[in-house]
Write an enzyme that holds these catalytic residues in place. Sequence first.
Site, PDB file in Angstrom:
ATOM      1  N   LYS A   1      -4.514 -13.341  -5.638  1.00 36.60           N
ATOM      2  CA  LYS A   1      -3.688 -14.183  -4.758  1.00 36.60           C
ATOM      3  C   LYS A   1      -4.404 -14.358  -3.418  1.00 36.60           C
ATOM      4  CE  LYS A   1       1.177 -14.840  -3.484  1.00 36.60           C
ATOM      5  NZ  LYS A   1       1.414 -16.070  -4.267  1.00 36.60           N
TER       6      LYS A   1
ATOM      7  N   ARG B   1       0.994  -5.978  -6.495  1.00 36.76           N
ATOM      8  CA  ARG B   1       0.081  -7.112  -6.683  1.00 36.76           C
ATOM      9  C   ARG B   1      -0.882  -7.227  -5.513  1.00 36.76           C
ATOM     10  NH1 ARG B   1       2.503 -12.995  -7.752  1.00 36.76           N
ATOM     11  NH2 ARG B   1       3.141 -12.716  -5.584  1.00 36.76           N
TER      12      ARG B   1
END
Length: 287
Positions: free
Chosen positions: A150, A52
């Site tokens: 993120k 991620r």
Amino acid sequence: MTRTVYVNGDYLPEGEAKVSIFDRGFLMADGVYEVTSVLDGKLIDFDGHVKRLWRSLAELEMTCPVGEADLLAMHRELVARNGIEQGMIYLQVTRGNPGDRSFLFPAADLPGTIVAFTQDIPNMADAPAAKTGLKVITIPDLRWSRVDIKTVQLLYPSMGKMAAKKAGVDDSWFTDEAGAVTEGTSNNAWIVKGNRIITRALGNDILHGITRAAVLRFAREAQFEVEERAFTPEEAHGADEAFSTAASLFVMPVVEVDGKPVGTGKPGPVATRLREIYLDEMRKAAI
């Protein structure tokens, strides 16, 4: 004990750690982060967090100053130096220090800034909240539209946490313009109806949770029906159970939404069982 932190290749006492005032993470929130849980002194789902991280960096046209092997070594070194048995490691990568403030991205070859630190949470796996459940309120989701990246721009989630605190509850769940729940301030949101587990589908409007992905896999293996779609606070009120998932929460029951109990108003068997499965499986796979 003085905590040891990591800054651009060096391990330092936290009081000696410094980052330039011109760093774009500080001036522009131009950076991304990951939080990896530690159980029994080992890293939980590290590979998922790294994947991620690479995705977030690519979406912002950034690169990481170190490779995956070095990231793993650094995480393990921080765990060892700080004696962490249960807790978390926070990792942040920014675009770096161009020497002055500008809205334009600096040259692509500018070295990025990378920092990491530990948070010691001795009772993380046995958190009392898992036995009592969380209470949440819902508030409008006013974040930018690329929540799937993120980034370190966490002001509105912080405001959501404060709104919950002022309301005397534990967290806020965000709702979109149609009134459907997107996610929590720092977690993914779920409801349970019978044998069916419901959570919002992946898109730009929610974080692609690493814990979420693991729980979906374990739920299917445990023969639960899984439905990835939006749900409303009203559906939560009529659900049998609700819960949130995150690296810091694992699987955490939610027992109240906007002052109304969910199910019996106590942690239910599905969330409780999924938490047990998650902790067991993650401990087996920890590195």
